[in-house]
Motif scaffolding. Structure first.
Motif, PDB file in Angstrom:
ATOM      1  N   SER A 228       5.985 -15.813 -16.525  1.00 59.21           N
ATOM      2  CA  SER A 228       5.461 -14.772 -17.429  1.00 59.21           C
ATOM      3  C   SER A 228       4.013 -15.058 -17.841  1.00 59.21           C
ATOM      4  O   SER A 228       3.450 -14.337 -18.653  1.00 59.21           O
ATOM      5  CB  SER A 228       6.358 -14.608 -18.659  1.00 59.21           C
ATOM      6  N   LYS A 229       3.417 -16.083 -17.257  1.00 56.17           N
ATOM      7  CA  LYS A 229       2.004 -16.382 -17.515  1.00 56.17           C
ATOM      8  C   LYS A 229       1.203 -16.113 -16.247  1.00 56.17           C
ATOM      9  O   LYS A 229       1.574 -16.558 -15.158  1.00 56.17           O
ATOM     10  CB  LYS A 229       1.854 -17.852 -17.922  1.00 56.17           C
ATOM     11  N   VAL A 230       0.124 -15.355 -16.379  1.00 56.61           N
ATOM     12  CA  VAL A 230      -0.731 -15.031 -15.232  1.00 56.61           C
ATOM     13  C   VAL A 230      -1.420 -16.309 -14.742  1.00 56.61           C
ATOM     14  O   VAL A 230      -2.079 -17.003 -15.511  1.00 56.61           O
ATOM     15  CB  VAL A 230      -1.788 -13.980 -15.627  1.00 56.61           C
ATOM     16  N   GLN A 231      -1.209 -16.637 -13.479  1.00 56.23           N
ATOM     17  CA  GLN A 231      -1.831 -17.828 -12.886  1.00 56.23           C
ATOM     18  C   GLN A 231      -2.281 -17.460 -11.478  1.00 56.23           C
ATOM     19  O   GLN A 231      -1.513 -17.552 -10.529  1.00 56.23           O
ATOM     20  CB  GLN A 231      -0.822 -18.990 -12.837  1.00 56.23           C
ATOM     21  N   MET A 232      -3.526 -17.045 -11.355  1.00 56.13           N
ATOM     22  CA  MET A 232      -4.022 -16.525 -10.080  1.00 56.13           C
ATOM     23  C   MET A 232      -4.553 -17.665  -9.199  1.00 56.13           C
ATOM     24  O   MET A 232      -5.039 -18.667  -9.696  1.00 56.13           O
ATOM     25  CB  MET A 232      -5.153 -15.520 -10.330  1.00 56.13           C
TER      26      MET A 232
ATOM     27  N   ALA B 275       2.671  -8.890 -24.721  1.00 55.25           N
ATOM     28  CA  ALA B 275       2.349  -9.016 -23.293  1.00 55.25           C
ATOM     29  C   ALA B 275       2.123 -10.463 -22.876  1.00 55.25           C
ATOM     30  O   ALA B 275       1.661 -10.720 -21.765  1.00 55.25           O
ATOM     31  CB  ALA B 275       1.139  -8.150 -22.950  1.00 55.25           C
ATOM     32  N   GLY B 276       2.468 -11.406 -23.784  1.00 54.43           N
ATOM     33  CA  GLY B 276       2.468 -12.807 -23.377  1.00 54.43           C
ATOM     34  C   GLY B 276       1.249 -13.601 -23.800  1.00 54.43           C
ATOM     35  O   GLY B 276       0.451 -13.155 -24.627  1.00 54.43           O
ATOM     36  N   PRO B 277       1.104 -14.783 -23.209  1.00 49.85           N
ATOM     37  CA  PRO B 277       0.081 -15.734 -23.650  1.00 49.85           C
ATOM     38  C   PRO B 277      -1.352 -15.238 -23.416  1.00 49.85           C
ATOM     39  O   PRO B 277      -1.574 -14.279 -22.670  1.00 49.85           O
ATOM     40  CB  PRO B 277       0.368 -16.987 -22.814  1.00 49.85           C
ATOM     41  N   ILE B 278      -2.276 -15.898 -24.043  1.00 48.24           N
ATOM     42  CA  ILE B 278      -3.696 -15.520 -23.984  1.00 48.24           C
ATOM     43  C   ILE B 278      -4.200 -15.450 -22.534  1.00 48.24           C
ATOM     44  O   ILE B 278      -5.081 -14.651 -22.224  1.00 48.24           O
ATOM     45  CB  ILE B 278      -4.541 -16.495 -24.851  1.00 48.24           C
ATOM     46  N   GLU B 279      -3.590 -16.254 -21.654  1.00 46.69           N
ATOM     47  CA  GLU B 279      -4.002 -16.222 -20.237  1.00 46.69           C
ATOM     48  C   GLU B 279      -3.743 -14.857 -19.603  1.00 46.69           C
ATOM     49  O   GLU B 279      -4.332 -14.528 -18.573  1.00 46.69           O
ATOM     50  CB  GLU B 279      -3.239 -17.294 -19.441  1.00 46.69           C
TER      51      GLU B 279
ATOM     52  N   THR C 244      -1.787  -9.646 -26.085  1.00 47.74           N
ATOM     53  CA  THR C 244      -1.678 -11.030 -25.622  1.00 47.74           C
ATOM     54  C   THR C 244      -2.258 -11.938 -26.700  1.00 47.74           C
ATOM     55  O   THR C 244      -3.020 -11.479 -27.554  1.00 47.74           O
ATOM     56  CB  THR C 244      -2.470 -11.227 -24.318  1.00 47.74           C
ATOM     57  N   GLY C 245      -1.914 -13.214 -26.685  1.00 44.45           N
ATOM     58  CA  GLY C 245      -2.486 -14.068 -27.714  1.00 44.45           C
ATOM     59  C   GLY C 245      -1.987 -15.492 -27.691  1.00 44.45           C
ATOM     60  O   GLY C 245      -1.074 -15.837 -26.935  1.00 44.45           O
TER      61      GLY C 245
ATOM     62  N   THR D 252       2.609  -7.926 -13.293  1.00 44.84           N
ATOM     63  CA  THR D 252       3.994  -8.334 -13.063  1.00 44.84           C
ATOM     64  C   THR D 252       4.411  -9.419 -14.062  1.00 44.84           C
ATOM     65  O   THR D 252       5.516  -9.365 -14.613  1.00 44.84           O
ATOM     66  CB  THR D 252       4.172  -8.828 -11.610  1.00 44.84           C
ATOM     67  N   SER D 253       3.531 -10.370 -14.341  1.00 44.62           N
ATOM     68  CA  SER D 253       3.851 -11.392 -15.353  1.00 44.62           C
ATOM     69  C   SER D 253       3.976 -10.767 -16.739  1.00 44.62           C
ATOM     70  O   SER D 253       4.832 -11.165 -17.539  1.00 44.62           O
ATOM     71  CB  SER D 253       2.784 -12.490 -15.367  1.00 44.62           C
ATOM     72  N   VAL D 254       3.119  -9.796 -17.033  1.00 46.93           N
ATOM     73  CA  VAL D 254       3.212  -9.089 -18.318  1.00 46.93           C
ATOM     74  C   VAL D 254       4.564  -8.369 -18.425  1.00 46.93           C
ATOM     75  O   VAL D 254       5.234  -8.435 -19.463  1.00 46.93           O
ATOM     76  CB  VAL D 254       2.046  -8.090 -18.475  1.00 46.93           C
ATOM     77  N   LEU D 255       4.987  -7.712 -17.354  1.00 48.63           N
ATOM     78  CA  LEU D 255       6.271  -6.991 -17.377  1.00 48.63           C
ATOM     79  C   LEU D 255       7.445  -7.967 -17.477  1.00 48.63           C
ATOM     80  O   LEU D 255       8.436  -7.693 -18.161  1.00 48.63           O
ATOM     81  CB  LEU D 255       6.397  -6.092 -16.142  1.00 48.63           C
TER      82      LEU D 255
END
Lengths: 225, 225
Positions: free
Chosen positions: B114-118, A187-191, A163-164, B200-203
């Motif tokens: 695709s960004k983790v936002q919990m 694996a996507g953005p730093i978040e 990620t980054g 799931t966002s990573v995938l």
């Protein structure tokens, strides 16, 4: 050994620990120039000697202070325990402008290391980004690897999620992931670092519950080439 | 079909969606009695008919309201979009005491899925626990599965990480994971749900970056039997 690796110097801060030493060995073996950084230059020199011995004298590995290593490198890799994370970053942040920082830190909170407990920033990598500020790309990688087998050419059956802060930074980091012998995935953005760092606690839990010692993960259903 | 499955009734709330319908099919196929719940009983009845047809008449699947399904079941599985998560839980929470709630919800925030936002609670599963309160065990599972192949007996090349409020609850959920044809892993306490949901966002990001459609994960280096 391709031409690209010859032009890149990698600093491994906290490189006297088993994670850092293992990664330094693999990158030196792939032809990169490696600077081992430590709070103790003396211990860094010893670690560099050990790696050169493993490489039978063929690699470029130099031990020095964290600051000199950060200054002399194009890419800076942070492999310190989480307890030293902020302090180490503060001590080198002025030397990182325009460089790529690869943060390997897992923010484990003993004794409950199998429970995900992230810092206020969301993850160690996001905390690193807050500390180093503008002008430094930050990537999280290698958190899920068991380090026991890094100091050899053994295959390690675990993919590396990267990620980054930008796609370019992730792509550059994936080059180093592959040079170290792993399959890397954007694996996507730093978040998304919370997933990669938190997965380490999940794997620790699996090791505890199922009596394994090296649980890892593999991505299925996709091709990275 | 073992005796245990005959004594367990599973409610699948939001069971008219593709996730819910797929899981309902697999559990009915494994011999469980399944209640499909929906805001619209009529649509639930239609979904139940479709599943029974796929099973060539051999399964026990009944369509009804979310409330009646929750009331009539031992184990309640929540498969609604995140936008309906709180509302659905509020509408059934008084019917869940003493039961196991399996939350399949992924808290995706469009358009950046695709960004983790919990959510503030840390994850959808922890939010569910806050809503249902004491006396209900909550488990998170199945978030990383591609649902396209659930309505068949195809192998789906993805493991299921199970987090939850107690080891007993996770063990009970893993029985259902295996009944649905997957390998399940005890991934630790409910606080670890952020990893499973965020994965799931990573995938999704991996699918986007590498042109795949069904990226999943497998645990390596451990044996779950």
């Amino acid at each position: 050994m391709d031409k690209k690796s010859l032009m890149v110097t990698i600093a491994v801060l906290g490189g006297t620990g088993k994670e850092g030493k293992g990664l330094a060995y693999r990158w030196a073996n792939a032809g990169y120039r490696v600077l081992i950084g430590s709070r103790s230059s003396e211990r860094a020199v010893t670690a560099a000697s050990e790696i050169i011995e493993l490489l039978e004298g063929s690699g470029s590995v130099v031990g020095t202070s964290n600051q000199e290593a950060a200054q002399g490198a194009n890419i800076v890799v942070l492999t310190v325990p989480y307890s030293a994370h902020r302090e180490t970053l503060e001590s080198v942040k002025d030397l990182l402008k325009g460089k790529l920082l690869i943060d390997v830190t897992v923010p484990l909170v003993p004794p409950k290391v199998s429970k995900v407990q992230m810092p206020a920033a969301g993850s160690a990598a996001q905390e690193a980004k807050e500390i180093v500020g503008e002008g430094v790309e930050v990537v999280a990688a290698f958190q899920n690897i068991s380090y026991e087998h890094l100091l050899s050419e053994d295959d390690v059956d675990c993919d590396v999620l990267v990620t980054g802060t930008s796609k370019d930074a992730r792509t550059e980091a994936i080059t180093l992931v592959e040079a170290a012998g792993f399959t890397g995935w954007d694996a996507g953005p730093i978040e998304n670092s919370v997933v990669v760092e938190g997965l380490t606690s999940v794997l620790i839990n699996i090791n505890k519950q199922y009596g394994s010692t090296h649980a890892g993960i593999k991505i299925t259903g996709a091709k990275n080439k």
